[in-house]
Design a protein around this motif. Sequence first.
Motif, PDB file in Angstrom:
ATOM      1  N   THR A 177      79.888  54.556  15.639  1.00  0.00           N
ATOM      2  CA  THR A 177      79.857  53.088  15.698  1.00  0.00           C
ATOM      3  C   THR A 177      78.717  52.625  16.607  1.00  0.00           C
ATOM      4  O   THR A 177      78.589  51.434  16.891  1.00  0.00           O
ATOM      5  N   CYS A 178      77.911  53.562  17.045  1.00  0.00           N
ATOM      6  CA  CYS A 178      76.683  53.284  17.795  1.00  0.00           C
ATOM      7  C   CYS A 178      75.933  52.119  17.135  1.00  0.00           C
ATOM      8  O   CYS A 178      75.785  52.081  15.911  1.00  0.00           O
ATOM      9  N   PRO A 179      75.455  51.148  17.915  1.00  0.00           N
ATOM     10  CA  PRO A 179      74.822  49.957  17.327  1.00  0.00           C
ATOM     11  C   PRO A 179      73.413  50.176  16.789  1.00  0.00           C
ATOM     12  O   PRO A 179      72.806  49.250  16.250  1.00  0.00           O
ATOM     13  N   PHE A 180      72.884  51.393  16.923  1.00  0.00           N
ATOM     14  CA  PHE A 180      71.510  51.655  16.500  1.00  0.00           C
ATOM     15  C   PHE A 180      71.516  52.563  15.268  1.00  0.00           C
ATOM     16  O   PHE A 180      72.225  53.566  15.239  1.00  0.00           O
ATOM     17  N   SER A 181      70.730  52.211  14.281  1.00  0.00           N
ATOM     18  CA  SER A 181      70.669  53.030  13.071  1.00  0.00           C
ATOM     19  C   SER A 181      69.219  53.197  12.642  1.00  0.00           C
ATOM     20  O   SER A 181      68.350  52.393  12.979  1.00  0.00           O
ATOM     21  N   SER A 182      68.983  54.271  11.896  1.00  0.00           N
ATOM     22  CA  SER A 182      67.643  54.575  11.395  1.00  0.00           C
ATOM     23  C   SER A 182      67.746  54.762   9.887  1.00  0.00           C
ATOM     24  O   SER A 182      68.203  55.801   9.408  1.00  0.00           O
ATOM     25  N   SER A 183      67.351  53.747   9.147  1.00  0.00           N
ATOM     26  CA  SER A 183      67.491  53.762   7.698  1.00  0.00           C
ATOM     27  C   SER A 183      66.470  54.697   7.060  1.00  0.00           C
ATOM     28  O   SER A 183      65.263  54.562   7.280  1.00  0.00           O
ATOM     29  N   LEU A 184      66.961  55.632   6.270  1.00  0.00           N
ATOM     30  CA  LEU A 184      66.073  56.558   5.576  1.00  0.00           C
ATOM     31  C   LEU A 184      65.203  55.815   4.569  1.00  0.00           C
ATOM     32  O   LEU A 184      64.010  56.098   4.422  1.00  0.00           O
ATOM     33  N   ASN A 185      65.781  54.846   3.882  1.00  0.00           N
ATOM     34  CA  ASN A 185      64.997  54.080   2.906  1.00  0.00           C
ATOM     35  C   ASN A 185      63.864  53.308   3.581  1.00  0.00           C
ATOM     36  O   ASN A 185      62.763  53.188   3.024  1.00  0.00           O
ATOM     37  N   ASP A 186      64.128  52.794   4.793  1.00  0.00           N
ATOM     38  CA  ASP A 186      63.072  52.091   5.531  1.00  0.00           C
ATOM     39  C   ASP A 186      61.935  53.041   5.890  1.00  0.00           C
ATOM     40  O   ASP A 186      60.754  52.665   5.847  1.00  0.00           O
ATOM     41  N   LYS A 187      62.290  54.282   6.241  1.00  0.00           N
ATOM     42  CA  LYS A 187      61.253  55.268   6.572  1.00  0.00           C
ATOM     43  C   LYS A 187      60.391  55.588   5.353  1.00  0.00           C
ATOM     44  O   LYS A 187      59.165  55.696   5.455  1.00  0.00           O
ATOM     45  N   ILE A 188      61.035  55.738   4.199  1.00  0.00           N
ATOM     46  CA  ILE A 188      60.286  56.037   2.980  1.00  0.00           C
ATOM     47  C   ILE A 188      59.349  54.878   2.637  1.00  0.00           C
ATOM     48  O   ILE A 188      58.185  55.081   2.260  1.00  0.00           O
ATOM     49  N   THR A 189      59.849  53.656   2.792  1.00  0.00           N
ATOM     50  CA  THR A 189      59.009  52.479   2.544  1.00  0.00           C
ATOM     51  C   THR A 189      57.810  52.464   3.477  1.00  0.00           C
ATOM     52  O   THR A 189      56.682  52.152   3.065  1.00  0.00           O
ATOM     53  N   LEU A 190      58.038  52.829   4.747  1.00  0.00           N
ATOM     54  CA  LEU A 190      56.946  52.859   5.719  1.00  0.00           C
ATOM     55  C   LEU A 190      55.915  53.923   5.351  1.00  0.00           C
ATOM     56  O   LEU A 190      54.701  53.691   5.472  1.00  0.00           O
ATOM     57  N   VAL A 191      56.378  55.074   4.886  1.00  0.00           N
ATOM     58  CA  VAL A 191      55.451  56.118   4.441  1.00  0.00           C
ATOM     59  C   VAL A 191      54.590  55.589   3.294  1.00  0.00           C
ATOM     60  O   VAL A 191      53.362  55.760   3.280  1.00  0.00           O
ATOM     61  N   GLN A 192      55.221  54.927   2.328  1.00  0.00           N
ATOM     62  CA  GLN A 192      54.484  54.376   1.188  1.00  0.00           C
ATOM     63  C   GLN A 192      53.435  53.367   1.645  1.00  0.00           C
ATOM     64  O   GLN A 192      52.298  53.365   1.157  1.00  0.00           O
ATOM     65  N   GLU A 193      53.823  52.513   2.588  1.00  0.00           N
ATOM     66  CA  GLU A 193      52.890  51.504   3.094  1.00  0.00           C
ATOM     67  C   GLU A 193      51.698  52.162   3.781  1.00  0.00           C
ATOM     68  O   GLU A 193      50.548  51.739   3.599  1.00  0.00           O
ATOM     69  N   ARG A 194      51.973  53.207   4.555  1.00  0.00           N
ATOM     70  CA  ARG A 194      50.886  53.872   5.283  1.00  0.00           C
ATOM     71  C   ARG A 194      49.948  54.613   4.336  1.00  0.00           C
ATOM     72  O   ARG A 194      48.740  54.671   4.574  1.00  0.00           O
ATOM     73  N   ILE A 195      50.501  55.186   3.279  1.00  0.00           N
ATOM     74  CA  ILE A 195      49.638  55.829   2.285  1.00  0.00           C
ATOM     75  C   ILE A 195      48.760  54.781   1.614  1.00  0.00           C
ATOM     76  O   ILE A 195      47.550  54.972   1.429  1.00  0.00           O
ATOM     77  N   SER A 196      49.358  53.635   1.276  1.00  0.00           N
ATOM     78  CA  SER A 196      48.626  52.580   0.570  1.00  0.00           C
ATOM     79  C   SER A 196      47.516  51.974   1.421  1.00  0.00           C
ATOM     80  O   SER A 196      46.423  51.683   0.916  1.00  0.00           O
ATOM     81  N   ASN A 197      47.799  51.777   2.731  1.00  0.00           N
ATOM     82  CA  ASN A 197      46.786  51.127   3.571  1.00  0.00           C
ATOM     83  C   ASN A 197      45.901  52.120   4.333  1.00  0.00           C
ATOM     84  O   ASN A 197      45.081  51.728   5.168  1.00  0.00           O
ATOM     85  N   GLY A 198      46.090  53.411   4.056  1.00  0.00           N
ATOM     86  CA  GLY A 198      45.216  54.420   4.648  1.00  0.00           C
ATOM     87  C   GLY A 198      45.452  54.694   6.116  1.00  0.00           C
ATOM     88  O   GLY A 198      44.538  55.160   6.813  1.00  0.00           O
ATOM     89  N   SER A 199      46.677  54.435   6.606  1.00  0.00           N
ATOM     90  CA  SER A 199      46.936  54.616   8.036  1.00  0.00           C
ATOM     91  C   SER A 199      47.678  55.915   8.364  1.00  0.00           C
ATOM     92  O   SER A 199      48.121  56.105   9.494  1.00  0.00           O
ATOM     93  N   ILE A 200      47.826  56.805   7.385  1.00  0.00           N
ATOM     94  CA  ILE A 200      48.412  58.118   7.664  1.00  0.00           C
ATOM     95  C   ILE A 200      47.448  58.909   8.550  1.00  0.00           C
ATOM     96  O   ILE A 200      46.235  58.924   8.321  1.00  0.00           O
ATOM     97  N   ASP A 201      47.987  59.563   9.572  1.00  0.00           N
ATOM     98  CA  ASP A 201      47.172  60.411  10.443  1.00  0.00           C
ATOM     99  C   ASP A 201      46.929  61.739   9.720  1.00  0.00           C
ATOM    100  O   ASP A 201      47.674  62.704   9.885  1.00  0.00           O
ATOM    101  N   VAL A 202      45.878  61.771   8.913  1.00  0.00           N
ATOM    102  CA  VAL A 202      45.603  62.941   8.078  1.00  0.00           C
ATOM    103  C   VAL A 202      45.282  64.165   8.929  1.00  0.00           C
ATOM    104  O   VAL A 202      45.648  65.294   8.578  1.00  0.00           O
TER     105      VAL A 202
END
Length: 262
Positions: free
Chosen positions: A126-151
Amino acid sequence: MTEFINRVPKQLMKLVTGYEVRENSIGHSTCSVFHLRHPSKQGLYLKIQPISNGDLRPEKERLEWLQGKLPVPELLYFDSGDENQYMLASEIQGVPSFDLSFRGDLSNLANQLAMGLRTIHSLDTTCPFSSSLNDKITLVQERISNGSIDVEYLSQHYPNPNLRELFDEMMSLFPDSEDLVVCYGDYSMPNVLLVDGRISGFIDLGQLAVADRYVDIVTVRDTLSYNKLPDECFYLFLKEYGLQELDESKLRFYDLVNRFLG
């Protein structure tokens, strides 16, 4: 010292007057970290975070929630100004678990790391903090699209990476379900402190959240490898932690997520 005094609010300066101030260079934080020592008082740590490239509030909120649940620093002061955030907390006594003095007994080191993680994973979800897996995947997609992945970072683990192919592989491994626990988020050896070979506390808890336990399992594997400990230590850890069978697909999936977001 003059530069330090000029950087902190007057109210905070009153709390640290009389302390010896030394900047801490260990770690990869975007904030400045200062170790404050006093001849007759408990040591302190001060973090100064430029608002332009980070936020200390997640760690502040987690320290407040964790009081009485885990051996973590006590929050003593927090302020957010126009340019910087300031967070002062008590020092947890201990030596980081990567210290060479613990290499002589790998069994005990693995046992302590496993016991510490079991304790964290047993906290109420019931910890008030959560880490959404779907949000992480969306962030990965955004970083690939905008070229901000640390290659450069990614290529240390996946030579000559093809981002689209790695992303497709990651999605092919997307887990059918999540085994949700309270995860540390950065359960690495510098953040686990020991005294006399026993865990004394945990630090840098800004990523703690409800997530799949493999978020932490893959971090343990990586931190042991980074600190040049033998594979045996990871398998000893798994045995002591109580993971009967390692899910290699999940391990690979969360490894890819971490590398993309690293």
